[in-house]
Write an enzyme that holds these catalytic residues in place. Structure first.
Site, mmCIF file in Angstrom:
data_model
loop_
_atom_site.group_PDB
_atom_site.id
_atom_site.type_symbol
_atom_site.label_atom_id
_atom_site.label_comp_id
_atom_site.label_asym_id
_atom_site.label_seq_id
_atom_site.Cartn_x
_atom_site.Cartn_y
_atom_site.Cartn_z
ATOM 1 N N GLU A 78 2.009 -0.405 -4.930
ATOM 2 C CA GLU A 78 1.067 0.649 -5.297
ATOM 3 C C GLU A 78 1.851 1.946 -5.193
ATOM 4 O O GLU A 78 2.125 2.416 -4.094
ATOM 5 C CB GLU A 78 -0.142 0.693 -4.354
ATOM 6 N N ASP A 103 0.825 -1.204 0.000
ATOM 7 C CA ASP A 103 0.000 0.000 0.000
ATOM 8 C C ASP A 103 0.865 1.263 0.000
ATOM 9 O O ASP A 103 1.840 1.349 0.757
ATOM 10 C CB ASP A 103 -0.882 -0.031 1.266
HETATM 11 C C1 GLC Z 1 -4.225 2.964 -0.806
HETATM 12 C C2 GLC Z 1 -5.450 2.090 -0.765
HETATM 13 C C3 GLC Z 1 -6.618 2.909 -0.338
HETATM 14 C C4 GLC Z 1 -6.339 3.487 1.038
HETATM 15 C C5 GLC Z 1 -5.017 4.250 1.060
HETATM 16 C C6 GLC Z 1 -4.552 4.503 2.462
HETATM 17 O O1 GLC Z 1 -4.325 3.942 -1.782
HETATM 18 O O2 GLC Z 1 -5.643 1.467 -2.001
HETATM 19 O O3 GLC Z 1 -7.809 2.173 -0.318
HETATM 20 O O4 GLC Z 1 -7.371 4.356 1.395
HETATM 21 O O5 GLC Z 1 -3.978 3.520 0.438
HETATM 22 O O6 GLC Z 1 -4.132 3.321 3.079
#
Ligand code: GLC
Ligand code: CA
Length: 559
Positions: free
Chosen positions: A273, A214
């Site tokens: 991500e 994440d």
């Molecule tokens: C990422 C996740 C999202 C979350 C954010 C904070 O972007 O995909 O759903 O709100 O991180 O953890």
């Protein structure tokens, strides 16, 4: 049921299993509810493993299932090495991993390292221990400004809106890039680093095959005083030196993680991500010395347009060569408007826009949604993606052609982004997180015995799994057939563009002769003699209809 030979065809025991995998994202709280409390759970997923096997995916990615107050749908983690008691137990988790593995399906779990929840033992300890304590050093605490420190340290704004600083009882402030309930960790602290290594080993030891990281680009920060203002911050280049985003030294962390991953056989995988500024910067996350793979979100903000698709595909293939990783493709996930809906609305990419005082999604109110067109284009885009080299990440419900649910009242909404109106301004992300319809009849469309935690609209009945499974022309049937054929046709990670003589028609060939043709326009495209070699997708009088994709393959490949 899946017979042994299909499961075998899917299983690739080499260390490179992930390079061209079809990964299915499960948002556990909205997948299937076994005990009827309205919240999806691990036994619910377990009860659906045959569905997952029949779908033909290679891996599942489980969004967070850890103990959490759900201030941000589970991305506010109380304990990284446990299962939320509402979702099950560690024993349930082990059983699920075993059941998926038995069907040749790998398991990826979500790691949320940028922040804990405010209920995490460390944060509770930090609050109790007070200023200057070692416990506060695990987070980012600062004194306020103003005469009595009553103003936040800076005017920075969080991703979900509002100040990025929150004051605690003794007057100090802590930094939170996301919700107030998500205090950012201090990654300069060796204890923080050590603890995440422990978490990675914990899940790897339980048989987890990989990790989704994440906001992988945010962990390290340079908060040396004087801190820039919000306006100054926005002007700073994101070239590795920005105080908050994509700092070069974040890769030291992933180099350490890689050692842990590689201590397992096969090595554990990871996908970042990372919303970063250029493909080159993204490639760093995907390097073999780091996480190994990074999401490419370019198609989430692209229109259904041949030229946009073509350049995104070309750029990402080039980027994969840079990093040595494989490309990744995503049309939907738990953070964005479902792609069937984006493609059925006027072309504003599913981004919210303000109309008068109202925020509406994707450039039009729900009554502008052309469901049929959205479905047609979604099918075309999905078949194109599944034909590309690299791995594809699918989001639960897209295999049913589900649309975004717009009809959720403010009282029923859960997303902090909706309430604070930050970067996800507008309706927030609840519309793609509504529990799945399994049956056209029955309580919460077969999701659970007693309702669903987000309201399901009546039109969900048409998209129910039992309805679509019985219909050979359904989206579900298309996904099953595409994933089955993809296993047979999969080949080396490259493609060659084939000239079509039309700007709105893309065509490419994979090394084994598998070809994909997508017509983004309205005019049919004549397939000539190849019409007879179409193995998937619509053909009408020897032509590819508008807004659709076909796969062409030599008979011996599908045999
Ligand atoms: C990422 C996740 C999202 C979350 C954010 C904070 O972007 O995909 O759903 O709100 O991180 O953890
Ligand atoms: Ca439940």
């Amino acid at each position: 049921m899946t017979d042994a030979s299909t499961a075998e065809a899917r299983t690739d025991d080499t260390a490179a299993w992930w390079r061209q995998a079809a990964v299915y994202q499960i948002y556990p709280r909205s997948f299937a509810d076994a005990n009827g409390d309205g919240i999806g759970d691990i036994p619910g997923i377990l009860s659906r493993v045959d569905y997952l096997a029949d779908l033909g995916i290679d891996a599942v990615w489980l969004s967070p299932f850890y103990p959490s107050a759900l201030a941000d749908g589970g991305y506010d983690v109380d304990d990284y090495r446990d299962v939320d008691p509402r979702l099950g137990t560690l024993a349930d988790f082990d059983e699920l991993v075993a059941a998926l593995h038995a069907r040749g399906i790998r398991v990826i779990v979500d790691i949320v390292p940028n922040h804990t929840s405010n209920r995490h033992a460390w944060f509770q300890e930090a609050l109790a221990a007070g200023r200057g304590s070692a416990a506060r050093e695990r987070y980012i605490f600062r004194e306020g400004t103003g005469e009595n420190g009553e103003l936040p340290p800076t005017d920075w704004v969080s991703v979900f809106g509002g100040s990025a600083w929150q004051r605690v009882d003794d007057g100090q402030w802590y930094f939170h890039h996301f919700a107030v309930e998500q205090p950012d960790l201090n990654w300069d602290n060796p204890e923080v680093r050590e603890d995440f290594l422990k978490t990675l080993r914990f899940w790897s030891d339980r048989g987890v095959d990989g990790f989704r990281i994440d906001v992988a680009h945010m962990l390290t920060k340079d908060l040396t005083e004087p801190l820039p203002s919000r306006a100054e911050l926005e002007l700073l280049p994101q070239d590795g030196t920005h105080p908050l985003i994509d700092r070069d030294e974040v890769h030291e962390i992933y180099a350490e993680w890689r050692k842990v991953f590689n201590s397992y056989d096969p090595p554990r995988t990871a996908v970042a991500e990372a919303w970063v500024s250029t493909p080159e910067r993204r490639a760093r996350y995907a390097s073999a010395e780091g996480l190994g793979q990074a999401f490419n979100f370019d198609l989430l903000v692209a229109d259904f347009d041949a030229e946009q698709f073509r350049s995104i595909i070309a750029d990402n293939l080039a980027q994969a060569t840079l990093s040595g990783s494989s490309t990744t493709w995503v049309l939907s996930n738990h953070d964005v408007t479902r792609h069937a809906t984006r493609y059925g609305l006027p072309p504003l990419n599913g981004r919210p826009v303000k109309q008068g005082t109202e925020w509406v999604k994707a450039g039009g109110p729900a009554d502008q949604l052309d469901r049929e067109r959205g479905r047609r284009r979604a099918h075309a885009a999905t078949l194109l993606l599944l034909g590309l080299p690299g791995s594809t990440y699918l989001y639960q419900g897209e295999e049913l052609g589900l649309h975004e649910v717009a009809e959720i009242s403010p009282e029923q909404r859960q997303d902090p982004a909706f309430f604070r109106g930050g970067e996800f301004d507008g309706l927030g992300r609840d519309g793609c997180r509504v529990p799945l319809p399994w049956t056209a009849e029955g309580s919460s469309f077969g999701f659970g015995a007693d309702g669903a935690h987000l309201p399901q609209p009546s039109w969900f009945a048409e998209y129910a799994v039992d309805v679509e499974a019985a219909d050979p022309s359904s989206t579900l049937s298309l996904y099953r057939e595409a994933l089955r054929l993809r296993h047979r046709l999969q080949t080396a990670e490259s493609l060659e563009w084939v000239e079509t003589g039309r700007v709105d028609v893309l065509r490419f060939a994979r090394p084994n002769g598998w070809q994909v043709v997508t017509n983004f326009g309205a005019e049919p495209f004549d397939l000539g003699a190849d019409a007879d070699a179409v193995v998937l997708g619509p053909v009408d009088g020897g032509a590819l209809p508008g807004e659709s994709t076909v796969w062409i393959a030599p008979q011996e490949l599908i045999g």
